[in-house]
Write a protein that holds these residues in place. Structure first.
Motif, mmCIF file in Angstrom:
data_model
loop_
_atom_site.group_PDB
_atom_site.id
_atom_site.type_symbol
_atom_site.label_atom_id
_atom_site.label_comp_id
_atom_site.label_asym_id
_atom_site.label_seq_id
_atom_site.Cartn_x
_atom_site.Cartn_y
_atom_site.Cartn_z
ATOM 1 N N ARG A 32 -66.735 65.536 92.205
ATOM 2 C CA ARG A 32 -67.196 65.398 90.820
ATOM 3 C C ARG A 32 -68.495 64.594 90.748
ATOM 4 N NH1 ARG A 32 -64.042 63.086 85.496
ATOM 5 N NH2 ARG A 32 -65.912 63.073 84.208
ATOM 6 N N GLU A 33 -68.556 63.515 91.508
ATOM 7 C CA GLU A 33 -69.782 62.702 91.525
ATOM 8 C C GLU A 33 -70.963 63.540 92.042
ATOM 9 O OE1 GLU A 33 -69.164 59.026 93.583
ATOM 10 O OE2 GLU A 33 -71.240 58.373 93.304
ATOM 11 N N TYR A 34 -70.670 64.365 93.026
ATOM 12 C CA TYR A 34 -71.701 65.253 93.579
ATOM 13 C C TYR A 34 -72.259 66.166 92.488
ATOM 14 C CZ TYR A 34 -73.823 68.719 96.718
ATOM 15 O OH TYR A 34 -74.696 69.557 97.343
ATOM 16 N N LEU A 35 -71.357 66.747 91.701
ATOM 17 C CA LEU A 35 -71.784 67.682 90.653
ATOM 18 C C LEU A 35 -72.593 66.982 89.560
ATOM 19 C CD1 LEU A 35 -68.412 69.643 90.184
ATOM 20 C CD2 LEU A 35 -70.418 70.376 91.475
ATOM 21 N N GLU A 36 -72.285 65.712 89.350
ATOM 22 C CA GLU A 36 -72.899 65.004 88.210
ATOM 23 C C GLU A 36 -74.109 64.152 88.591
ATOM 24 O OE1 GLU A 36 -69.647 62.967 86.245
ATOM 25 O OE2 GLU A 36 -68.542 64.838 85.942
ATOM 26 N N ASN A 79 -80.887 74.689 92.657
ATOM 27 C CA ASN A 79 -80.768 74.677 91.196
ATOM 28 C C ASN A 79 -82.035 74.068 90.586
ATOM 29 O OD1 ASN A 79 -79.283 75.180 88.806
ATOM 30 N ND2 ASN A 79 -78.620 73.027 88.693
ATOM 31 N N GLY A 80 -83.174 74.353 91.194
ATOM 32 C CA GLY A 80 -84.444 73.811 90.686
ATOM 33 C C GLY A 80 -84.460 72.299 90.657
ATOM 34 N N LYS A 81 -83.800 71.685 91.642
ATOM 35 C CA LYS A 81 -83.700 70.217 91.752
ATOM 36 C C LYS A 81 -83.018 69.583 90.536
ATOM 37 C CE LYS A 81 -87.376 69.721 95.064
ATOM 38 N NZ LYS A 81 -88.773 69.447 95.279
ATOM 39 N N GLU A 82 -82.192 70.362 89.875
ATOM 40 C CA GLU A 82 -81.431 69.837 88.733
ATOM 41 C C GLU A 82 -79.990 69.567 89.159
ATOM 42 O OE1 GLU A 82 -82.596 69.365 85.583
ATOM 43 O OE2 GLU A 82 -84.603 70.012 86.206
ATOM 44 N N LEU A 83 -79.303 68.725 88.363
ATOM 45 C CA LEU A 83 -77.877 68.486 88.579
ATOM 46 C C LEU A 83 -77.076 69.682 88.069
ATOM 47 C CD1 LEU A 83 -77.686 64.833 87.142
ATOM 48 C CD2 LEU A 83 -78.171 65.527 89.502
ATOM 49 N N LEU A 84 -75.893 69.880 88.618
ATOM 50 C CA LEU A 84 -75.052 70.973 88.109
ATOM 51 C C LEU A 84 -74.385 70.582 86.793
ATOM 52 C CD1 LEU A 84 -73.394 72.544 91.282
ATOM 53 C CD2 LEU A 84 -75.236 73.441 89.869
ATOM 54 N N ASN A 85 -74.086 69.295 86.621
ATOM 55 C CA ASN A 85 -73.433 68.875 85.368
ATOM 56 C C ASN A 85 -73.964 67.515 84.918
ATOM 57 O OD1 ASN A 85 -71.756 69.062 83.167
ATOM 58 N ND2 ASN A 85 -69.918 68.384 84.264
ATOM 59 N N PRO A 86 -75.220 67.485 84.453
ATOM 60 C CA PRO A 86 -75.819 66.191 84.089
ATOM 61 C C PRO A 86 -75.040 65.508 82.962
ATOM 62 C CG PRO A 86 -77.218 68.048 83.414
ATOM 63 C CD PRO A 86 -76.118 68.614 84.254
ATOM 64 N N GLY A 87 -74.743 64.241 83.172
ATOM 65 C CA GLY A 87 -74.053 63.458 82.144
ATOM 66 C C GLY A 87 -72.653 63.969 81.842
ATOM 67 N N ALA A 88 -72.067 64.717 82.766
ATOM 68 C CA ALA A 88 -70.727 65.289 82.551
ATOM 69 C C ALA A 88 -70.667 66.010 81.199
ATOM 70 C CB ALA A 88 -69.643 64.215 82.640
ATOM 71 N N ARG A 89 -71.770 66.675 80.867
ATOM 72 C CA ARG A 89 -71.886 67.356 79.568
ATOM 73 C C ARG A 89 -70.827 68.453 79.424
ATOM 74 N NH1 ARG A 89 -74.733 71.900 78.058
ATOM 75 N NH2 ARG A 89 -75.478 72.209 80.174
ATOM 76 N N LEU A 90 -70.596 69.176 80.524
ATOM 77 C CA LEU A 90 -69.636 70.276 80.471
ATOM 78 C C LEU A 90 -68.264 69.805 80.918
ATOM 79 C CD1 LEU A 90 -71.831 73.056 82.132
ATOM 80 C CD2 LEU A 90 -71.322 72.784 79.703
ATOM 81 N N SER A 91 -67.250 70.390 80.317
ATOM 82 C CA SER A 91 -65.886 70.116 80.774
ATOM 83 C C SER A 91 -65.671 70.865 82.089
ATOM 84 C CB SER A 91 -64.885 70.596 79.727
ATOM 85 O OG SER A 91 -64.912 72.009 79.672
ATOM 86 N N PHE A 130 -60.984 65.816 88.209
ATOM 87 C CA PHE A 130 -61.442 66.712 87.153
ATOM 88 C C PHE A 130 -60.527 66.625 85.942
ATOM 89 C CE2 PHE A 130 -63.060 68.237 91.138
ATOM 90 C CZ PHE A 130 -64.410 68.278 90.829
ATOM 91 N N GLY A 131 -59.244 66.453 86.221
ATOM 92 C CA GLY A 131 -58.266 66.395 85.134
ATOM 93 C C GLY A 131 -58.476 65.214 84.209
ATOM 94 N N ASP A 132 -59.187 64.174 84.676
ATOM 95 C CA ASP A 132 -59.367 63.013 83.808
ATOM 96 C C ASP A 132 -60.536 63.188 82.833
ATOM 97 O OD1 ASP A 132 -61.488 62.724 85.521
ATOM 98 O OD2 ASP A 132 -61.244 60.574 85.782
ATOM 99 N N HIS A 133 -61.284 64.283 82.968
ATOM 100 C CA HIS A 133 -62.298 64.597 81.961
ATOM 101 C C HIS A 133 -61.531 65.044 80.719
ATOM 102 C CE1 HIS A 133 -65.575 66.618 79.906
ATOM 103 N NE2 HIS A 133 -66.422 66.134 80.784
ATOM 104 N N PRO A 134 -61.856 64.471 79.550
ATOM 105 C CA PRO A 134 -60.979 64.690 78.393
ATOM 106 C C PRO A 134 -60.734 66.149 78.031
ATOM 107 C CG PRO A 134 -63.024 63.562 77.772
ATOM 108 C CD PRO A 134 -62.974 63.586 79.267
ATOM 109 N N LYS A 135 -61.696 67.016 78.326
ATOM 110 C CA LYS A 135 -61.503 68.395 77.888
ATOM 111 C C LYS A 135 -61.239 69.351 79.061
ATOM 112 C CE LYS A 135 -65.297 67.978 75.696
ATOM 113 N NZ LYS A 135 -66.575 68.198 75.134
#
Ligand SMILES: [Zn+2]
Length: 330
Positions: free
Chosen positions: A63-67, A74-86, A116-121
């Motif tokens: 999860r930390e890796y993704l965020e 990915n164009g040097k971007e994060l896969l899930n910046p700021g844990a925006r996506l559930s 992952f389960g601890d992400h609220p959504k």
């Protein structure tokens, strides 16, 4: 800023999906697939959850890796910046190298699928084929965590997926359809991405490493699941205006032609159950004999309890179905 060392290696699979291989101490090298949708990140399996091979690896939480880790693909971007996506986690089956245990996560040191389960959504989805196989009383044995002496991840399946069901998110369907494919385990499933035309098949089979049947595997159900996947793919490939269906597996193989690999596996299964291929190695493990069969050139091999082949041969219906699928009878 220098990136921390990590046990994950990411590569783009297609326009919406990334393949992340975990370099783990059990040498499983599980393939995690991450599909980015507008409302959620679908994660097909969570790997060994950061049991890194290297002792000095700094970042071991998927999860930390993704965020936090920008990806070149990915164009040097994060896969899930700021844990925006559930997160919508789909477990192809409950073996330890697919449900992951991790000592480190961003928030509070939860483990594995739990991170992952601890992400609220977030949702954790698994096959409804045999719910008791995943019950808390059975999970440590059936995940093989008990065998290798590691802690069994604690997680609660939030969505039990029926055969043919689409993943749901906020009461609408996501473009990912799940099919029950028991055999490797009772809870084995395949997830179909109709937009990218990829079928994620977990540990049902792969190339170059043995197709494994653990003690709880079932070769007759496996054969039926191969037949089912062949039919599904033939239907999807009938649409000639679209690209041919690819198969991505839980280890090693991630871009195989679906029809070709299924034909190969089906043919190899026939050679094994008819005795045309003899065991290359046999060993006793946990009170029973396991045989290793290897095809020409080593592209396909099967390791299974001898009992499963004996049972398969004795099942006339299973033998007839397999023979028919291999074009040996009408
Ligand atoms: Zn497995």
């Amino acid at each position: 800023m220098r990136e921390p060392t990590t046990c994950f290696v990411a590569e783009r699979l297609n326009s919406t999906t990334f393949k992340i291989v975990e370099e783990d101490q059990y040498l499983e090298y599980p393939q995690v697939f991450v599909k980015i949708l507008d409302e959620t990140l679908v994660i097909v399996d969570t790997g060994c959850g950061g049991a890194a091979k290297g002792p000095d690896v700094a970042l071991t939480s998927l999860r930390e890796y993704l965020e936090t880790v920008p990806l070149a693909d990915n164009g040097k971007e994060l896969l899930n910046p700021g844990a925006r996506l559930s997160y919508t986690v789909v477990c192809t089956h409950c073996h330890f190298d697919h449900i992951g245990t991790s000592l480190l996560s961003i928030e509070d040191g939860v483990w594995g699928v739990e991170q992952f389960g601890d992400h609220p959504k977030s949702l954790i989805c698994a096959s409804s084929y045999d719910r008791s196989f995943l019950s808390p009383a059975n999970l440590s044995r059936n995940s093989l965590c008990e065998n290798i002496g590691i802690r069994t991840p604690l997680y609660k399946v939030s969505h039990w997926l029926g055969d043919g069901q689409f993943l749901q998110h906020n009461s609408h369907s996501l473009p990912l359809q799940v099919f029950h494919t028991p055999g490797h385990t009772p809870d084995e499933l395949a997830a179909w991405d109709p937009d990218e035309r990829v079928l994620f098949i977990g540990d049902s089979f792969y190339e170059w490493v043995p197709i494994i049947f653990p003690s709880h595997g079932n070769m007759i159900r496996f054969s039926d699941s191969i037949g089912k996947m062949k039919q599904l793919i033939a239907g999807w490939n009938a649409d000639e205006s679209s690209s041919r269906v690819k198969i991505a597996c839980g280890h090693v193989t991630y871009c195989a032609d679906g029809e070709a690999i299924l034909n190969d596996v089906d043919e190899f299964l026939w050679l094994v159950v008819t005795g045309a291929v003899k065991p290359k190695q046999s060993e006793e493990s946990r009170g029973e004999i396991f045989d290793l069969y290897e095809g020409d050139g080593g592209k396909y091999s099967i390791r299974c309890p001898r009992r499963l082949v004996v049972d398969f041969r004795a099942d006339e219906e299973a033998m007839t179905k397999l023979k028919r699928r291999n074009g040996l009878i009408l």
